[in-house]
Design a protein around this motif. Structure first.
Motif, PDB file in Angstrom:
ATOM      1  N   PHE A 146     -24.124 -35.560  26.743  1.00  0.00           N
ATOM      2  CA  PHE A 146     -23.691 -36.741  25.994  1.00  0.00           C
ATOM      3  C   PHE A 146     -24.021 -36.559  24.510  1.00  0.00           C
ATOM      4  N   PHE A 147     -25.239 -36.078  24.263  1.00  0.00           N
ATOM      5  CA  PHE A 147     -25.670 -35.909  22.867  1.00  0.00           C
ATOM      6  C   PHE A 147     -24.749 -34.960  22.099  1.00  0.00           C
ATOM      7  N   LYS A 189     -18.061 -27.043  23.439  1.00  0.00           N
ATOM      8  CA  LYS A 189     -18.525 -26.618  24.780  1.00  0.00           C
ATOM      9  C   LYS A 189     -20.029 -26.450  24.730  1.00  0.00           C
ATOM     10  N   ALA A 190     -20.694 -26.633  25.866  1.00  0.00           N
ATOM     11  CA  ALA A 190     -22.159 -26.471  25.897  1.00  0.00           C
ATOM     12  C   ALA A 190     -22.543 -25.640  27.118  1.00  0.00           C
ATOM     13  N   ASP A 208     -26.917 -23.968  24.308  1.00  0.00           N
ATOM     14  CA  ASP A 208     -26.061 -23.455  23.242  1.00  0.00           C
ATOM     15  C   ASP A 208     -24.807 -24.327  23.165  1.00  0.00           C
ATOM     16  N   ILE A 209     -24.230 -24.386  21.978  1.00  0.00           N
ATOM     17  CA  ILE A 209     -22.905 -25.020  21.857  1.00  0.00           C
ATOM     18  C   ILE A 209     -21.932 -23.981  21.299  1.00  0.00           C
ATOM     19  N   SER A 210     -20.635 -24.185  21.606  1.00  0.00           N
ATOM     20  CA  SER A 210     -19.650 -23.242  21.070  1.00  0.00           C
ATOM     21  C   SER A 210     -19.675 -23.331  19.540  1.00  0.00           C
ATOM     22  N   THR A 252     -21.114 -13.976  18.746  1.00  0.00           N
ATOM     23  CA  THR A 252     -21.292 -14.342  20.161  1.00  0.00           C
ATOM     24  C   THR A 252     -20.414 -15.525  20.545  1.00  0.00           C
ATOM     25  N   GLY A 253     -20.000 -16.314  19.548  1.00  0.00           N
ATOM     26  CA  GLY A 253     -19.216 -17.511  19.863  1.00  0.00           C
ATOM     27  C   GLY A 253     -20.096 -18.701  20.231  1.00  0.00           C
ATOM     28  N   TRP A 254     -21.426 -18.492  20.290  1.00  0.00           N
ATOM     29  CA  TRP A 254     -22.344 -19.570  20.688  1.00  0.00           C
ATOM     30  C   TRP A 254     -23.441 -19.771  19.646  1.00  0.00           C
TER      31      TRP A 254
END
Ligand code: PHE
Length: 399
Positions: free
Chosen positions: A287-288, A298-299, A316-318, A333-335
């Motif tokens: 949610f956060f 994305k997480a 991690d988030i995208s 890495t994209g993250w």
């Protein structure tokens, strides 16, 4: 206010101006009360000109007329003259007030007429005052003439919130909507609250990750390395359930560079209650990130290790800059790693006197600087603490 019989209060009556004009006293008006044509006794005082005695309604009218004429002929051409006029005629000790005050000495049947005459005179004197005042505002007055009201005003520089405060407020707001409340604690704390109670006993290797500054005179005291110390203080209070977030400044013995500093800011969270599960943790953090970084982000959770949580994870988030394609910020890495979290270690609960068989909890912690760098496109963490107004004023209007 006026001359008295016996000469005790021989003050000059304002109705008795030094340059001559109108004279009045209690005695005058008492006589006037008894007979319209009564003459004023001069037993106790000596007016400059006896023709000006107030001793009947007609005389009052006459004297008011004289005053009106005096007012008409006045040349009010400065703020000083205007103020003198105000004091003489309209002030608390002025002529209008003094004349009005004599009402009590007027015979009942004359009171109405006297009152009316006086009111008209008062309005006349006031209207004149307002007229001159307005004229003074239009430049009659020397000072007024110098003021050009058409000039633009001096701009008042409007400050702005610090980007760290902006980011912290956004984060706090999201958790508050989930029922978390803000708790604060000391930045200088003892070893127990910062390390030992968190399952980081002395000589534990994980302490190396959070080397800090110690108070040289008493190394049992240190600058906190995370706001987890507040979690310990809160749990020690023994009031359950606990649902808090703990924003604040923390310190670490790091080399200062564009990417790290020896102090920074964190928000940690703690939820302790019966039957709190890892699912609660995940849902809260999903949610956060959606509220914070947008619905499309994305997480993911990666297993990790912290002495105070078990199991532990990192979230991690995208990457916000390349949308997960890989760029220099996310090191291809994209993250982007944003926080550490996990289920509160039973030993930590027990260290704070909480029954770990009955209660469980989750905790998480994240820095504020990194999301702020990303959100505002700032390249150097040192800018946050240099107090350079050129940098800070770019956040004017940001919320
Ligand atoms: N206290 C940890 C840190 O400062 C963050 C954290 C908090 C990790 C709670 C897990 C659980 O690095």
């Amino acid at each position: 206010m006026c001359f008295r019989f016996g000469g005790k209060h021989k003050k000059r009556n304002p109705l008795n101006p030094p340059e001559g004009g109108l004279f009045a006293c209690c005695k005058t008006l008492i006589q006037y009360k008894n007979s319209e044509h009564a003459q004023l006794s001069t037993r106790n005082w000596k007016p400059e000109t006896s023709k000006n005695y107030l001793c009947g309604m007609e005389q009052v009218l006459q004297q008011i007329e004289t005053l009106k004429k005096e007012i008409e002929t006045l040349q009010i051409d400065s703020a000083k003259a205007l103020e003198e006029y105000r004091i003489k005629f309209l002030g608390t000790k002025g002529l209008v007030k003094a004349l009005m005050g004599e009402m009590k000495n007027v015979a009942n049947e004359q009171k109405k007429a006297f009152g009316q005459t006086m009111n008209e005179f008062k309005q006349f004197a006031e209207a004149k005052y307002e007229e001159w005042k307005a004229l003074a505002g239009n430049g009659t007055d020397d000072t007024a003439a110098k003021i050009d009201l058409t000039l633009p005003g001096d701009a008042l520089p409007i400050g702005s919130r610090h980007p760290i405060s902006l980011m912290r407020n956004r984060m706090v707001n999201i958790f508050q909507r989930l029922g978390f409340s803000v708790a604060e604690g000391p930045e200088i704390d003892d070893d127990f609250h910062n390390f030992t109670a968190l399952n980081l006993p002395e000589n534990h290797p994980a302490r190396d990750m959070q080397d800090t500054f110690y108070i040289s005179t008493d190394p049992a005291w240190l600058l906190r390395t995370h706001t987890s110390n507040v979690q310990i203080h809160e749990m020690q209070k023994g009031k359950l359930p606990i649902r808090i977030i703990t924003p604040g400044r923390v310190y670490r013995n790091e080399t200062i560079s564009a990417r790290s500093h020896c102090f920074f800011h964190q928000i940690e969270g703690l939820y302790v209650d019966e039957k709190v599960s890892f699912a609660d943790l995940k849902q809260t953090l999903y949610f956060f990130v959606q509220e914070m970084f947008g619905k499309d982000v994305k997480a993911r959770f990666r297993p990790s290790y912290f002495p105070f949580t078990e199991p532990s994870a990192e979230m991690d988030i995208s990457c916000l800059l390349c949308n997960g394609d890989g760029c220099s910020v996310c090191k291809k890495t994209g993250w982007l790693e944003i926080l550490g979290c996990g289920m509160v270690h039973p030993k930590v609960l027990e260290n704070c006197g909480i029954d770990s068989n009955k209660y469980s909890g989750f905790a998480f912690g994240m820095g504020i600087e990194r999301p702020a760098l990303l959100k505002y496109g700032i390249k150097d963490i040192r800018l946050f603490s240099e107090n350079d107004v050129r940098f800070l004023k770019q956040f004017t209007g940001a919320v």
